[in-house]
Design an enzyme around this catalytic site. Structure first.
Site, PDB file in Angstrom:
ATOM      1  N   LEU A   6       0.869  -1.178   0.000  1.00 13.50           N
ATOM      2  CA  LEU A   6       0.000   0.000   0.000  1.00 13.50           C
ATOM      3  C   LEU A   6       0.903   1.224   0.000  1.00 13.50           C
ATOM      4  CD1 LEU A   6      -3.173   0.671   2.117  1.00 13.50           C
ATOM      5  CD2 LEU A   6      -1.359   2.385   2.001  1.00 13.50           C
ATOM      6  N   ILE A   7       0.631   2.148  -0.925  1.00  7.52           N
ATOM      7  CA  ILE A   7       1.453   3.351  -1.085  1.00  7.52           C
ATOM      8  C   ILE A   7       0.551   4.573  -0.961  1.00  7.52           C
ATOM      9  CG2 ILE A   7       3.083   4.573  -2.574  1.00  7.52           C
ATOM     10  CD1 ILE A   7       3.439   1.902  -4.110  1.00  7.52           C
ATOM     11  N   GLY A   9      -0.076   8.841  -1.312  1.00  8.47           N
ATOM     12  CA  GLY A   9       0.365   9.967  -2.148  1.00  8.47           C
ATOM     13  C   GLY A   9       0.595   9.608  -3.600  1.00  8.47           C
ATOM     14  N   CYS A  10      -0.271   8.770  -4.168  1.00  5.50           N
ATOM     15  CA  CYS A  10      -0.014   8.230  -5.514  1.00  5.50           C
ATOM     16  C   CYS A  10      -0.609   9.033  -6.658  1.00  5.50           C
ATOM     17  CB  CYS A  10      -0.545   6.795  -5.604  1.00  5.50           C
ATOM     18  SG  CYS A  10       0.445   5.607  -4.683  1.00  5.50           S
ATOM     19  N   SER A  12       0.471  11.667  -8.019  1.00  8.27           N
ATOM     20  CA  SER A  12       1.495  12.208  -8.912  1.00  8.27           C
ATOM     21  C   SER A  12       2.869  11.903  -8.349  1.00  8.27           C
ATOM     22  CB  SER A  12       1.323  13.734  -9.069  1.00  8.27           C
ATOM     23  OG  SER A  12       1.523  14.381  -7.822  1.00  8.27           O
ATOM     24  N   GLY A  13       3.889  12.356  -9.070  1.00  7.31           N
ATOM     25  CA  GLY A  13       5.250  12.336  -8.558  1.00  7.31           C
ATOM     26  C   GLY A  13       5.745  10.985  -8.107  1.00  7.31           C
ATOM     27  N   GLY A  15       4.746   9.030  -5.751  1.00 10.71           N
ATOM     28  CA  GLY A  15       3.723   8.019  -5.503  1.00 10.71           C
ATOM     29  C   GLY A  15       3.346   7.270  -6.760  1.00 10.71           C
ATOM     30  N   SER A 134      13.624  13.114   3.689  1.00  9.93           N
ATOM     31  CA  SER A 134      14.020  14.098   2.682  1.00  9.93           C
ATOM     32  C   SER A 134      15.472  14.472   2.940  1.00  9.93           C
ATOM     33  CB  SER A 134      13.140  15.349   2.801  1.00  9.93           C
ATOM     34  OG  SER A 134      13.665  16.438   2.070  1.00  9.93           O
ATOM     35  N   TYR A 147       9.016  22.209   7.461  1.00 10.84           N
ATOM     36  CA  TYR A 147       9.219  20.994   6.672  1.00 10.84           C
ATOM     37  C   TYR A 147      10.424  20.215   7.188  1.00 10.84           C
ATOM     38  CZ  TYR A 147       9.891  17.979   2.586  1.00 10.84           C
ATOM     39  OH  TYR A 147      10.041  16.897   1.759  1.00 10.84           O
TER      40      TYR A 147
END
Length: 270
Positions: A6-7, A9-10, A12-13, A15, A134, A147
């Site tokens: 399970l992922i 934020g899919c 875009s980018g 994800g 990050s 952030y």
């Protein structure tokens, strides 16, 4: 039998790239996002990818997505916490509500998903939790204090979690991406009342870090390649900037050493 991931934020980018990389590697994929009706066609047209609604700030939607994934594909072998966004601004410029929102998504949302899947993984003595940090979770960058703080928190939370669950057969990997060309910049929250005195601080960024965009598809394949592996690393850096991270860590060691005589005065009698 295919493994299931399970992922988050899919839409875009990273994800989207991850969903495709995992599916191409033979996994069943639950590609989740807040608005499934906006899913890329590349995801919607595949039988091995289920596009599901999941908002990491909504625990009910997390539970529903996990249940739907298990109903379609079976127990979860891995989860990838890729959802997130960026709040810009120095601490003086930040609205505290924006700071709270930053942590609600990037930290609390990550914890909420882990809480939802960990009981099953613990019971089966099997599973892999991969969470996006990050470069800003390794090197403090100017004017993105919220952030950076959220990603430093993810680093600490994930490292501690790894030590808590390793004996249960559950692996943890912190994914540390450098700069990539994604839509992350489109959702940046900027200060409502910027302070011009801080403008010069942004000039440091060029010397702090390598801002060259990396290969998104290549990074997604690299991440998928370690998922579910018994020797999966605690940390996986992808993209440019690793040399800069090493430089900053050497600077930390040098700074501790430069004041080691002072540190020694705080040890007490033995």
């Amino acid at each position: 039998m295919a493994q299931t991931v399970l992922i988050t934020g899919c839409r875009s980018g990273f994800g989207t790239a991850l969903a495709l990389a995992f599916a191409d590697a033979g996994w069943n994929v639950a590609a989740t996002m807040r608005e499934p009706n906006r899913a890329p066609a590349d995801l919607s047209d595949r039988d091995d990818i289920a596009v599901l609604r999941l908002d990491v700030t909504d625990t009910d939607s997390i539970a529903e997505a996990v249940a739907a994934t298990q109903e379609r594909f079976g127990p979860l072998d891995a989860v990838v916490n890729a959802a997130g966004f960026v709040v810009q601004g120095t601490l003086e410029e930040l609205a505290l509500d924006d700071l709270r929102s930053q942590f609600e998504t990037n930290v609390i949302g990550t914890a909420a998903l882990v809480q939802a899947v960990l009981p099953g993984m613990r019971e089966r003595r099997h599973g892999h939790i991969l969470t996006f940090s990050s470069g800003a979770g390794l090197v403090g960058m100017p004017r993105i204090e919220a952030y950076a703080a959220s990603k430093f928190a993810v680093e600490g939370m994930s490292e501690s979690l790894q030590r808590s669950v390793d004996h249960l057969g559950v692996k943890v990997t912190i994914v540390e991406p450098g700069v990539f060309s994604t839509e992350l910049g489109n959702s940046v929250v900027t200060p409502k009342n910027p302070v011009a005195d801080y403008d010069p601080s942004a000039a440091q960024a060029a010397d702090l870090y390598d801002w060259t965009p990396g290969d998104l598809a290549g990074a997604a394949r690299a991440i998928a390649s370690v998922a579910g592996e018994s020797d999966a690393p605690l940390r996986l850096y992808v993209g440019h900037g690793l040399d800069d991270v090493r430089r900053h860590y050497r600077n930390r060691l040098d700074e501790w050493q430069s004041r080691e005589d002072l540190t020694s005065t705080t040890l007490g009698e033995h």
